[in-house]
Design a protein around this motif. Structure first.
Motif, mmCIF file in Angstrom:
data_model
loop_
_atom_site.group_PDB
_atom_site.id
_atom_site.type_symbol
_atom_site.label_atom_id
_atom_site.label_comp_id
_atom_site.label_asym_id
_atom_site.label_seq_id
_atom_site.Cartn_x
_atom_site.Cartn_y
_atom_site.Cartn_z
ATOM 1 N N SER A 73 3.114 -15.887 -3.629
ATOM 2 C CA SER A 73 3.650 -14.613 -3.153
ATOM 3 C C SER A 73 4.199 -13.803 -4.316
ATOM 4 N N GLY A 74 4.048 -12.512 -4.201
ATOM 5 C CA GLY A 74 4.510 -11.608 -5.247
ATOM 6 C C GLY A 74 3.503 -11.415 -6.353
ATOM 7 N N CYS A 75 2.310 -12.011 -6.233
ATOM 8 C CA CYS A 75 1.339 -11.899 -7.313
ATOM 9 C C CYS A 75 0.543 -10.609 -7.221
ATOM 10 N N GLY A 76 0.688 -9.855 -6.148
ATOM 11 C CA GLY A 76 0.051 -8.545 -6.093
ATOM 12 C C GLY A 76 -1.135 -8.437 -5.158
ATOM 13 N N LYS A 77 -1.334 -9.431 -4.278
ATOM 14 C CA LYS A 77 -2.479 -9.387 -3.368
ATOM 15 C C LYS A 77 -2.389 -8.171 -2.446
ATOM 16 N N SER A 78 -1.218 -7.992 -1.820
ATOM 17 C CA SER A 78 -1.077 -6.859 -0.898
ATOM 18 C C SER A 78 -1.197 -5.549 -1.654
ATOM 19 N N THR A 79 -0.620 -5.511 -2.842
ATOM 20 C CA THR A 79 -0.681 -4.287 -3.639
ATOM 21 C C THR A 79 -2.131 -3.918 -3.933
ATOM 22 N N ASN A 85 -7.383 1.359 0.264
ATOM 23 C CA ASN A 85 -7.398 2.467 1.225
ATOM 24 C C ASN A 85 -6.277 3.461 0.936
ATOM 25 N N ARG A 86 -5.785 3.399 -0.280
ATOM 26 C CA ARG A 86 -4.756 4.347 -0.750
ATOM 27 C C ARG A 86 -3.510 4.342 0.119
ATOM 28 N N MET A 87 -3.168 3.198 0.698
ATOM 29 C CA MET A 87 -1.894 3.121 1.422
ATOM 30 C C MET A 87 -0.729 3.130 0.442
ATOM 31 N N ASN A 88 -1.018 2.863 -0.834
ATOM 32 C CA ASN A 88 0.057 2.935 -1.825
ATOM 33 C C ASN A 88 0.551 4.358 -2.029
ATOM 34 N N ASP A 89 -0.245 5.339 -1.588
ATOM 35 C CA ASP A 89 0.168 6.739 -1.749
ATOM 36 C C ASP A 89 1.534 7.014 -1.145
ATOM 37 N N SER A 90 1.823 6.326 -0.026
ATOM 38 C CA SER A 90 3.072 6.667 0.654
ATOM 39 C C SER A 90 4.270 5.916 0.076
ATOM 40 N N ILE A 91 4.041 5.084 -0.947
ATOM 41 C CA ILE A 91 5.180 4.461 -1.634
ATOM 42 C C ILE A 91 5.512 5.332 -2.835
ATOM 43 N N GLU A 92 6.715 5.895 -2.830
ATOM 44 C CA GLU A 92 7.033 6.913 -3.825
ATOM 45 C C GLU A 92 6.885 6.424 -5.258
ATOM 46 N N SER A 93 7.305 5.170 -5.508
ATOM 47 C CA SER A 93 7.352 4.716 -6.894
ATOM 48 C C SER A 93 6.001 4.205 -7.397
ATOM 49 N N ALA A 94 5.021 4.080 -6.486
ATOM 50 C CA ALA A 94 3.773 3.439 -6.894
ATOM 51 C C ALA A 94 2.862 4.381 -7.686
ATOM 52 N N VAL A 115 -6.925 10.636 4.128
ATOM 53 C CA VAL A 115 -6.964 10.456 5.573
ATOM 54 C C VAL A 115 -8.379 10.073 6.022
ATOM 55 N N ALA A 116 -9.372 10.773 5.469
ATOM 56 C CA ALA A 116 -10.764 10.444 5.807
ATOM 57 C C ALA A 116 -11.143 9.069 5.267
ATOM 58 N N LEU A 117 -10.610 8.756 4.077
ATOM 59 C CA LEU A 117 -10.894 7.445 3.489
ATOM 60 C C LEU A 117 -10.446 6.320 4.406
ATOM 61 N N ARG A 118 -9.247 6.487 4.988
ATOM 62 C CA ARG A 118 -8.694 5.400 5.807
ATOM 63 C C ARG A 118 -9.460 5.213 7.099
ATOM 64 N N ALA A 119 -10.213 6.223 7.501
ATOM 65 C CA ALA A 119 -11.091 6.020 8.646
ATOM 66 C C ALA A 119 -12.267 5.127 8.258
ATOM 67 N N ARG A 120 -12.630 5.147 6.969
ATOM 68 C CA ARG A 120 -13.757 4.316 6.518
ATOM 69 C C ARG A 120 -13.300 2.930 6.098
ATOM 70 N N VAL A 121 -12.057 2.835 5.649
ATOM 71 C CA VAL A 121 -11.522 1.546 5.210
ATOM 72 C C VAL A 121 -10.350 1.199 6.123
ATOM 73 N N GLY A 122 -10.614 0.417 7.131
ATOM 74 C CA GLY A 122 -9.581 0.098 8.113
ATOM 75 C C GLY A 122 -8.660 -1.000 7.614
ATOM 76 N N ASP B 346 2.703 2.663 9.391
ATOM 77 C CA ASP B 346 1.609 2.120 8.589
ATOM 78 C C ASP B 346 0.359 1.984 9.432
ATOM 79 N N GLY B 347 0.533 1.478 10.666
ATOM 80 C CA GLY B 347 -0.613 1.290 11.536
ATOM 81 C C GLY B 347 -1.318 2.612 11.797
ATOM 82 N N ALA B 348 -0.527 3.650 12.076
ATOM 83 C CA ALA B 348 -1.122 4.953 12.360
ATOM 84 C C ALA B 348 -1.812 5.507 11.115
ATOM 85 N N LEU B 349 -1.140 5.422 9.960
ATOM 86 C CA LEU B 349 -1.750 5.936 8.735
ATOM 87 C C LEU B 349 -3.010 5.135 8.397
ATOM 88 N N GLY B 350 -2.934 3.829 8.632
ATOM 89 C CA GLY B 350 -4.063 2.967 8.311
ATOM 90 C C GLY B 350 -5.297 3.281 9.143
#
Ligand SMILES: Nc1ncnc2c1ncn2[C@@H]1O[C@H](COP(=O)(O)OP(=O)(O)O)[C@@H](O)[C@H]1O
Ligand SMILES: [Mg+2]
Lengths: 286, 462
Positions: A73-79, A85-94, A115-122, B346-350
Motif C-alpha cells: 500500500s502507498g506504492c502508487g497503484k491507485s494514483t 481517466n484523469r480522476m487526478n484532475d480533481s485533486i488540487e495538489s496533483a 468528461v468525455a474521456l471518463r465515459a470511455r474509461v469507466g 467520485d462515482g458520478a465524475l467517474g
C-alpha cells in the motif's frame, strides 16, 4: 509506509538476493509493451505537491486484456489508475507529466474533454458507492447524462443488458425501483459495475473492487471480470495474489512509485526476476 | 458578621480545611515517602475536607436566607399588641412595612406612634439576634464539618471516589438548571395563557381577524373593549417569514454549493469566516439597517414602479431578515453537502458527469434531507425574530398579503403588549402570553422536525 522502512526493505532484499536476481530500483524489468496496445502510458510521473508518487512509469495495456496492478500500500497503484481517466484532475495538489494515449489519442492534450474521456474509461471503486437512488436510476444515470437512449424503451433495454452483463439482473429484476443502497455489498459492487458498463466504456478501471466483500461475493466479481475481459481492456488493482493469478493475463508490480516488474501472470508468479517482486508475492513485504 | 464577611470566612475555613486534610493524610500514612500507601492522592483528602467545610455551612446560609424573613416577621407580629394583630392582612402588611422602614431610618408615610416605635425596636433586636445566631451556626457548621471529615481520613479512605461523586452531583445540578428553567418558562406561559383564554374564547383568538388589543384601563374610561383575533398577526408573520425564506434559501443554498464544490481553498478561507461574521451581527443592527436604509429604498423603488408603498413594509423587513438568515442556511446546507461521502462525487465524475451534473443529479439529492432540515431550522429562526420587524415592519395589524403594506408579527405584538406600564392581569397583557404559547409551540415543532431530519440523515452515511 515511511521512506526509511522502504529503504530497509530494499537493503533487506539485497542481502537475500539469489544469483540472477536484480535488486536495483531502476528501469522496469519485463515487457512493458503489449501486442495489441490500447492504453499507452509513456514516462508518466505524478507529484502530490512535493511527494513524487509515480516515477517515470511506462506501461502498455492491450485490448481485451486484464492487467493486475499489485504492490504494497502507498506504492502508487491507485494514483496510476486515476491517471488513466484523469480522476487526478480533481485533486488540487496533483500534477501529472508524461503522455498517456488512449487508442492513439493523447488524453492529457488540451482539446480533450476529461468528461468525455471518463465515459470511455469507466471506473469501479474500492468501496461500492451506489447513488442513493433506485437500482434502475443508478444504471440509467450514465446513459441519461450522455443522452445514449432516445426513448424510455431504449433506456430500459440498456439498463437490462447492463444488469445482465454484471450478473445482477436475475436478482433485481423484480425490484428495480428499490434503493440501490439496500442491496448487499457484493450486489452493490455488481450494480456499480453495471452502472459503468451502461455508459459503453472501452476501458474499465477497478481499484481493489473486492476488498470490501466476502469471499463468495469476491468469487462472483472475479468471474465477472473474466467474462468482461472479452469486450473491455480492464485494469484491476488488487492486494490478493490469488485474485491477480485468477483474473489477469499480465501483472505489474509497483514499489515506491516505481514500476518494478511487468510480465505474463504465470511467469511473474513462478519466476519473478526482481528480488522485491519475489519478496512481495511470497508475502515477505505487504 | 456581614454576609460577605461571613462567606469569605467560610471560604477561608475551606482553604484551611484543604491543607489540613492533605497534611493529615500524609501524616497518617507516615510522610511523603509513603504517599503511595494512601488510597487516593493527598490532594483528594484535602478537597474532601474542604468540601465538608463548605457544603454544610453554605447550605445553612442559603436556608437561612430563605426562611429568616418569615420567621422574623412572625415573631414581630406576635410581639404586637392584640389590637394590631387582629388587623386585616392588608393593613397588617402596611404596618409591618412601616415598621421595617422606620427601623431602617427612612421616612415613612403617616405619623409615628408608640406601637410603631416599639415594634421597630423589637424588629431591630430580632434582626441583631438572628444575625448573631446565623454567624454562630454557619461557622460551627464549617468547623464541625471540617473536623468530622478530617477525623475520617485514614489510608484506606476512598477520598477520590467521594470527591468525584460530589463533583458529579454538581455537574448534574448545573445541567438541570437549563432543563428546569425551560420547564418553568413553559409552565408560566401556559398558565397565563390559560387565564387569557378564560377571558377571551380560544376560537376568537385563533380565528378572529381583528386585532386591536387596547382595553379600557380604568372603569370610567371611554375606549374600545379590545379585540383579540390573532389571524392578522399570523398572516403578517407568515408573509415576512415567506419573504425572508425567498431571499435566504436560494442565496444560502447557492453560497453553500459554491463554497463546497467550486471555490478554491483561498476563497473558502475568506468567505466562511465572513459569513460567520454576518451571523454574529446583533439583530438590532439589522433592524436599523432595515428601517433606515432598506425601507426607504423599497418605498422609492416601489413608488417609481407605480406601487403604493407604506413607509414601513413587510418587504423591507423580510428582505433584511432573509439576509440575516443566509449564513444559517448556507452553513447548514454546507454541512449537509459535506456529509455526502466523497465516493458519491467520485462515482458520478467517474461515469463522465460534469461537476454541475454531479452536484445537481447526485450530491444535492443525497443532501436534500439535510438541507430541508436546515431550512426548517431557519424558518423557526425567522418566526421568532423580533427586532428587525419591530423597526422595519410597523405595528399595524393589517390582514393583507401585500408585501408593500405595513404588517405586524406575533413577536412584535408581544413586545408592544408588554412594554410600558401594564396591569399584569388585564386581557391585554395576558394576550402576550397566549401569543408566546403559540410561538413556542410552532417553533418547537419546527425545531424538532428540523433536527430530526438532519440527524436521521447524518446516520444514513455513518
Ligand atoms: N489525494 C492525495 N493527496 C496527496 N497525496 C496522495 C493522495 N493520494 C495518494 N497520495 C500519496 O501518493 C502515494 C501513493 O498513494 P496511492 O496511489 O493511494 O497508493 P496505493 O493505491 O498503491 O496504496 C502515497 O504516498 C500517498 O500518500
Ligand atoms: Mg489504493
Amino acid at each position: 509506509m515511511s521512506n526509511a522502512t522502504n529503504e530497509n526493505l530494499v537493503n533487506l532484499a539485497a542481502a537475500r538476493a539469489e544469483p540472477g536476481q536484480t535488486t536495483e530500483l531502476g528501469a522496469t524489468i519485463g515487457d512493458v509493451r503489449s501486442k495489441n496496445p490500447f492504453v499507452v502510458a509513456e514516462n508518466v510521473d505524478v507529484y502530490y505537491g512535493d511527494n513524487h508518487a509515480i516515477r517515470n512509469v511506462t506501461l502498455e495495456i492491450g485490448k481485451q486484456e486484464v492487467i493486475a496492478l499489485i504492490g504494497p500500500s502507498g506504492c502508487g497503484k491507485s494514483t496510476f489508475l486515476r491517471c488513466l481517466n484523469r480522476m487526478n484532475d480533481s485533486i488540487e495538489s496533483a500534477r501529472v507529466s508524461g503522455t498517456i494515449l488512449l487508442d492513439g489519442q493523447d488524453i492529457y492534450s488540451r482539446n480533450l474533454d476529461p468528461v468525455a474521456l471518463r465515459a470511455r474509461v469507466g471506473m469501479v471503486f474500492q468501496k461500492p458507492n451506489p447513488f442513493p437512488k433506485s437500482i434502475y436510476d443508478n444504471v440509467a444515470y450514465g446513459p441519461r447524462i450522455h443522452g445514449l437512449a432516445a426513448d424510455r424503451a431504449e433506456l430500459d433495454q440498456i439498463v437490462r443488458t447492463s444488469l445482465e452483463r454484471a450478473g445482477l439482473w436475475d436478482e433485481v429484476k423484480d425490484r428495480l425501483d428499490d434503493a440501490g443502497t439496500g442491496l448487499s455489498g457484493g450486489q452493490q459492487q455488481r450494480l456499480c459495475i453495471a452502472r459503468t458498463i451502461a455508459v459503453g466504456p472501452e476501458v474499465i478501471l477497478m481499484d481493489e473492487p473486492c476488498s470490501a466483500l466476502d469471499p463468495i461475493a469476491t468469487a462472483r466479481i472475479e468471474d465477472l471480470i473474466d467474462e468482461l475481459s472479452e469486450d473491455y481492456a480492464i485494469v484491476v488493482v488488487t492486494h490478493s495474489m490469488q485474485q491477480a493469478a485468477r483474473v489477469s493475463k499480465r501483472v505489474a508490480y509497483f514499489h515506491l512509485g516505481t514500476l518494478v516488474e511487468v510480465d505474463e501472470t504465470d511467469r511473474i508468479f513462478t519466476n519473478p526476476r526482481h528480488k522485491l517482486t519475489e519478496d512481495y508475492i511470497t508475502g515477505r513485504i505487504g | 458578621m456581614e454576609n460577605t464577611t461571613l462567606i469569605l470566612t467560610v471560604c477561608l475555613l475551606g482553604v484551611a480545611g484543604f491543607y489540613l486534610g492533605r497534611s493529615r493524610s500524609l501524616s497518617v500514612v507516615g510522610g511523603f515517602a509513603a504517599a503511595r500507601n494512601l488510597h487516593s492522592l493527598p490532594g483528594y483528602y484535602g478537597y474532601f475536607t474542604a468540601i465538608w467545610c463548605l457544603l454544610p455551612a453554605l447550605a445553612v446560609l442559603t436556608l437561612w436566607f430563605v426562611l429568616e424573613p418569615r420567621v422574623v416577621m412572625a415573631l414581630l407580629v406576635d410581639s404586637l399588641p392584640q389590637a394590631q394583630q387582629d388587623l386585616p392582612p392588608g393593613q397588617l402588611n402596611l404596618l409591618l412595612n412601616n415598621v421595617r422602614n422606620f427601623a431602617a431610618g427612612s421616612a415613612i408615610g403617616g405619623e409615628t406612634n408608640q406601637v410603631l416605635t416599639d415594634a421597630a425596636a423589637v424588629y431591630l433586636q430580632l434582626q441583631a439576634r438572628s444575625r448573631l445566631l446565623l454567624t454562630g451556626l454557619v461557622l460551627a457548621c464549617a468547623v464541625l464539618g471540617g473536623v468530622i471529615a478530617w477525623r475520617r481520613i485514614h489510608p484506606e479512605f476512598r477520598a477520590r471516589n467521594r470527591v468525584e461523586g460530589i463533583v458529579m452531583l454538581l455537574l448534574v445540578a448545573a445541567s438541570s438548571i437549563a432543563i428546569f428553567t425551560t420547564i418553568g418558562i413553559v409552565l408560566s406561559v401556559l398558565f397565563e395563557a390559560v387565564r387569557f383564554f378564560g377571558e377571551v374564547p380560544i376560537s376568537d383568538f385563533l380565528f378572529g381577524t381583528n386585532w386591536s388589543p387596547q382595553t379600557a384601563i380604568r372603569a370610567d374610561q371611554v375606549g374600545s373593549s379590545g379585540s383579540f383575533g390573532a389571524i392578522p398577526l399570523f398572516t403578517g408573520t407568515l408573509l415576512i417569514t415567506g419573504i425572508a425564506m425567498l431571499v435566504a434559501v436560494p442565496v444560502g443554498l447557492m453560497t453553500a454549493i459554491y463554497l463546497a464544490e467550486y471555490s478554491s481553498r483561498g476563497v473558502r478561507e475568506i468567505a466562511k469566516p465572513l459569513l460567520e461574521l454576518l451571523a454574529g451581527i446583533p439583530t438590532v443592527v439589522y433592524g436599523f439597517f432595515a428601517a433606515l436604509t432598506i425601507a426607504p429604498w423599497v418605498r422609492r423603488t416601489g413608488e417609481s414602479l407605480g406601487f403604493e408603498v407604506a413607509s414601513e413594509s413587510a418587504l423591507a423587513a423580510g428582505l433584511v431578515m432573509g439576509i440575516m438568515i443566509i449564513p444559517l442556511v448556507s452553513s447548514l446546507a454546507d454541512d449537509a453537502i459535506k456529509a455526502v461521502p466523497g465516493s458519491m462525487r467520485d462515482g458520478a465524475l467517474g461515469l463522465g458527469s460534469t461537476r454541475s451534473e454531479a452536484m445537481t443529479k447526485v450530491i444535492l439529492p443525497a443532501a436534500l434531507p439535510g438541507i430541508v432540515g436546515g431550512i426548517l431550522l431557519a424558518v423557526s429562526r425567522a418566526i421568532g425574530e423580533t427586532m428587525i420587524v419591530v423597526m422595519a415592519a410597523g405595528l399595524a395589524a393589517n390582514l393583507t398579503a401585500n408585501p408593500f403594506a405595513a404588517v405586524t408579527t406575533v413577536t412584535v405584538q408581544i413586545v408592544t403588549l408588554l412594554v410600558g406600564d401594564q396591569e399584569f392581569d388585564s386581557a391585554k397583557t395576558l394576550a402576550a402570553f397566549a401569543l408566546g404559547l403559540i410561538l413556542f409551540i410552532v417553533t418547537l415543532i419546527l425545531n424538532m422536525a428540523g433536527l430530526r431530519v438532519v440527524r436521521k440523515y447524518r446516520e444514513q452515511y455513518e
